[in-house]
Design an enzyme around this catalytic site. Structure first.
Site, PDB file in Angstrom:
ATOM      1  N   LYS A 176       0.961  -0.762   0.005  1.00 18.80           N
ATOM      2  CA  LYS A 176       0.140  -0.327   0.467  1.00 18.80           C
ATOM      3  C   LYS A 176       1.405   1.077  -0.542  1.00 18.80           C
ATOM      4  O   LYS A 176       2.680   0.917   0.504  1.00 18.80           O
ATOM      5  CB  LYS A 176      -0.839  -0.163   1.153  1.00 18.80           C
ATOM      6  CG  LYS A 176      -1.985   0.949   1.141  1.00 18.80           C
ATOM      7  CD  LYS A 176      -3.074   0.029   0.618  1.00 18.80           C
ATOM      8  CE  LYS A 176      -4.360   0.412  -0.328  1.00 18.80           C
ATOM      9  NZ  LYS A 176      -5.563  -0.037  -0.875  1.00 18.80           N
TER      10      LYS A 176
HETATM   11  P1  NAD Z   1     -13.254   7.308  -2.487  1.00 19.09           P
HETATM   12  O1  NAD Z   1     -12.083   8.448  -2.299  1.00 19.09           O
HETATM   13  O2  NAD Z   1     -13.303   7.722  -3.761  1.00 19.09           O
HETATM   14  O3  NAD Z   1     -14.482   7.451  -1.093  1.00 19.09           O
HETATM   15  C1  NAD Z   1     -14.434   7.643  -0.193  1.00 19.09           C
HETATM   16  C2  NAD Z   1     -15.630   8.819   0.136  1.00 19.09           C
HETATM   17  O4  NAD Z   1     -15.593   8.458   1.554  1.00 19.09           O
HETATM   18  C3  NAD Z   1     -16.296   9.885   0.031  1.00 19.09           C
HETATM   19  O5  NAD Z   1     -16.987   9.606  -0.238  1.00 19.09           O
HETATM   20  C4  NAD Z   1     -15.929  10.503   1.439  1.00 19.09           C
HETATM   21  O6  NAD Z   1     -16.547  11.562   1.331  1.00 19.09           O
HETATM   22  C5  NAD Z   1     -16.054   9.712   2.401  1.00 19.09           C
HETATM   23  N1  NAD Z   1     -15.506  10.113   3.697  1.00 19.09           N
HETATM   24  C6  NAD Z   1     -14.614   9.827   4.401  1.00 19.09           C
HETATM   25  N2  NAD Z   1     -14.827  10.082   5.497  1.00 19.09           N
HETATM   26  C7  NAD Z   1     -15.746   9.663   5.533  1.00 19.09           C
HETATM   27  C8  NAD Z   1     -16.549  10.343   7.333  1.00 19.09           C
HETATM   28  N3  NAD Z   1     -15.747  10.289   8.224  1.00 19.09           N
HETATM   29  N4  NAD Z   1     -17.705   9.739   7.469  1.00 19.09           N
HETATM   30  C9  NAD Z   1     -18.651   9.482   6.213  1.00 19.09           C
HETATM   31  N5  NAD Z   1     -17.768  10.084   5.049  1.00 19.09           N
HETATM   32  C10 NAD Z   1     -16.592   9.623   4.319  1.00 19.09           C
HETATM   33  O7  NAD Z   1     -12.496   6.365  -1.812  1.00 19.09           O
HETATM   34  P2  NAD Z   1     -12.611   4.931  -2.419  1.00 19.09           P
HETATM   35  O8  NAD Z   1     -11.901   4.458  -3.130  1.00 19.09           O
HETATM   36  O9  NAD Z   1     -14.488   4.818  -2.140  1.00 19.09           O
HETATM   37  O10 NAD Z   1     -12.425   4.086  -0.650  1.00 19.09           O
HETATM   38  C11 NAD Z   1     -13.059   4.633   0.211  1.00 19.09           C
HETATM   39  C12 NAD Z   1     -13.072   2.155   1.679  1.00 19.09           C
HETATM   40  O11 NAD Z   1     -13.509   1.531   0.280  1.00 19.09           O
HETATM   41  C13 NAD Z   1     -11.955   2.807   1.492  1.00 19.09           C
HETATM   42  O12 NAD Z   1     -11.684   2.528   2.765  1.00 19.09           O
HETATM   43  C14 NAD Z   1     -10.425   2.140   0.901  1.00 19.09           C
HETATM   44  O13 NAD Z   1      -9.314   1.887   0.884  1.00 19.09           O
HETATM   45  C15 NAD Z   1     -11.636   1.254   0.903  1.00 19.09           C
HETATM   46  N6  NAD Z   1     -11.698   0.395  -0.975  1.00 19.09           N
HETATM   47  C16 NAD Z   1     -11.114   1.061  -1.941  1.00 19.09           C
HETATM   48  C17 NAD Z   1     -11.626   0.216  -2.708  1.00 19.09           C
HETATM   49  C18 NAD Z   1     -11.196   0.583  -4.001  1.00 19.09           C
HETATM   50  O14 NAD Z   1     -11.464  -0.026  -5.140  1.00 19.09           O
HETATM   51  N7  NAD Z   1     -11.941   2.646  -4.939  1.00 19.09           N
HETATM   52  C19 NAD Z   1     -11.401  -1.042  -3.525  1.00 19.09           C
HETATM   53  C20 NAD Z   1     -10.776  -1.262  -1.840  1.00 19.09           C
HETATM   54  C21 NAD Z   1     -11.141  -1.944  -0.978  1.00 19.09           C
END
Ligand code: NAD
Length: 417
Positions: free
Chosen positions: A103
């Site tokens: 990561k």
């Molecule tokens: P992103 O940046 O697209 O979205 C993150 C979202 O979370 C945004 O809407 C933001 O406003 C919101 N957010 C941030 N802090 C917050 C809080 N305290 N309360 C409520 N909402 C909050 O990111 P993503 O890619 O959707 O990732 C989100 C989670 O999913 C992370 O934990 C990431 O590690 C995990 N994840 C993502 C992927 C991927 O392919 N994108 C894969 C595996 C895991």
């Protein structure tokens, strides 16, 4: 409260007592193989210079090249990146793809930077880590606040620095730059595949269910779209600015469009507001944490009313809360299984880049569902044998696969006749 990496270690310790794995393998998984900390210079558009701290943690290459996303967030720390890298190691083993875990992250709020500054930061970070990544070494991808555009810049800069054209150095790129169909929706799609499978095993279905979603980015917004398409109702949702709720169902398409245009929930008019933390405890059948880690804790776990928790975020539940929820009969579909769809389609993207193939969205989604359903079956079988909850069962499956791949594992006699 414990740190994310301490929580990873706690889970490994809990599993080491039940998994069929020797102590050398357990000790090896507890320490990352390599940690890179870099200082990243960036020129601001106003002419000033700033330095940001970035990380790349390469946790395990036992089962294949390192693989894992890059996060831009002001709260990024080395401990958090170590935990995210370790969870990737477990995840790639749970879904049984030939990759390890890594990561990266930069402690920065990208919303404070112009697009040109974000590009400059990404190119500068790539310059700092380019000797330690590569298509057969370590393959980054997007995570919180990084997108296909970030990955396009990274691949371009890597090619410039190495004099190669190597789209396979990263995944999650735009389609025009070698990205895969279906990568944009893969994390949510893989999660819904797992959710459908567990509901099916319980003789239940998604249609008619009330769903609460914390986080409305790539993972959360796509999950909202998919559960709505399957006949469920999203009754509460939040982003980092505000939380909204409607028992008759939120207008998911409108919200997805609004967020894609850069909208913030706090600027929405005409919605009933709830306290952000109440999204987790909202009256719903299914809770989807899709934001950041450490959200479901020993303090709020007792107020969670959902029967299913689908962890699209990484590390949203502490080990103490996990135990509490399991004892209350709540099915927690853990991050290392539930959000693995993203890395599975990243693996497909990498395969396509290396072989020069292009798979259709239908092909990608079909293969993704096959991988997710097989992984769910492997974990569910272990859970049924031991009654330890899906998280510990998933870790058992993963640790046994990692241990079997260690050079010290029992030799297999190959006799030529
Ligand atoms: P992103 O940046 O697209 O979205 C993150 C979202 O979370 C945004 O809407 C933001 O406003 C919101 N957010 C941030 N802090 C917050 C809080 N305290 N309360 C409520 N909402 C909050 O990111 P993503 O890619 O959707 O990732 C989100 C989670 O999913 C992370 O934990 C990431 O590690 C995990 N994840 C993502 C992927 C991927 O392919 N994108 C894969 C595996 C895991």
């Amino acid at each position: 409260m414990s740190t994310p990496y301490q929580r990873f270690l706690t889970t490994v310790d809990m599993v080491s007592a039940i998994a069929n794995v020797d102590s050398t393998a357990i000790e090896r998984i507890k320490v990352p193989e390599r940690i890179h900390t870099v200082s990243i210079p960036m020129q601001r558009e106003n002419g000033g210079h700033e330095f940001y701290t970035g990380y790349r943690v390469q946790h395990s290459s036992v089962r294949g090249p390192y693989k894992g996303g890059i996060r831009y967030h002001p709260a990024v720390t080395l401990d958090e990146v170590m935990a995210l890298a370790a969870w990737m190691t477990i995840k790639t083993a749970v879904v049984d793809i030939p990759l390890g875990g890594a990561k990266g992250g930069i402690a920065v709020d990208p919303h404070d930077l112009s697009p040109a500054e974000q590009e400059s930061l990404t190119r500068s970070y790539t310059e700092r880590i380019h000797r330690d990544i590569g298509p057969q070494v370590d393959i980054p991808a997007p995570d919180v606040n990084t997108t296909s555009r970030t990955m396009d810049w990274l691949a371009d800069e890597y090619g410039r620095l190495t004099g190669t054209t190597s789209p396979a150095v990263t995944t999650g790129k735009s389609i025009a730059n070698g990205g895969s169909q279906g990568r944009d929706t893969a994390t949510a799609q893989g999660g819904i595949d797992v959710l459908m499978a567990v509901l099916n095993d319980a003789g239940d279905e998604l249609s008619g269910k009330r769903v609460a979603i914390q986080g409305f980015g790539n993972a959360g917004a796509n999950a909202a779209r998919l559960v709505t398409a399957a006949g469920a109702t999203v009754v509460a949702a939040s982003d980092s600015t505000a939380a909204i709720a409607d028992d008759r169902g939120l207008p998911v398409q409108r919200l997805v469009h609004y967020k894609a245009e850069g909208g913030r929930f706090e600027d929405l008019d005409g919605f009933s507001r709830i306290m952000p933390e109440n999204v987790l405890t909202y009256d719903a059948d299914i809770l989807i944490p899709a934001a950041l880690e450490g959200q479901i804790t020993a303090e709020n776990a007792s107020q969670i009313s959902a029967r299913y928790v689908l962890e699209l975020a990484n590390g949203p539940t502490t080990p103490e809360a996990d135990t509490q929820l399991h004892h209350r009969g709540i099915a927690i579909l853990p991050d290392v299984l539930a959000n693995a769809g993203g890395v599975v389609v990243s693996y497909f993207e990498w395969l396509q880049n290396l072989s020069g193939e292009h798979w259709s969205r239908e092909q990608v989604n079909r293969r993704l569902s096959q991988v997710m359903e097989r992984a769910y079956r492997d974990v569910a079988r272990r859970e049924q044998q031991l009654d330890i909850g899906f998280r510990l069962a998933a870790y058992c499956v993963a640790l046994e696969r990692i241990a079997a791949a260690l050079p010290s594992a029992e030799p297999v006699l190959l006799i030529e006749s």
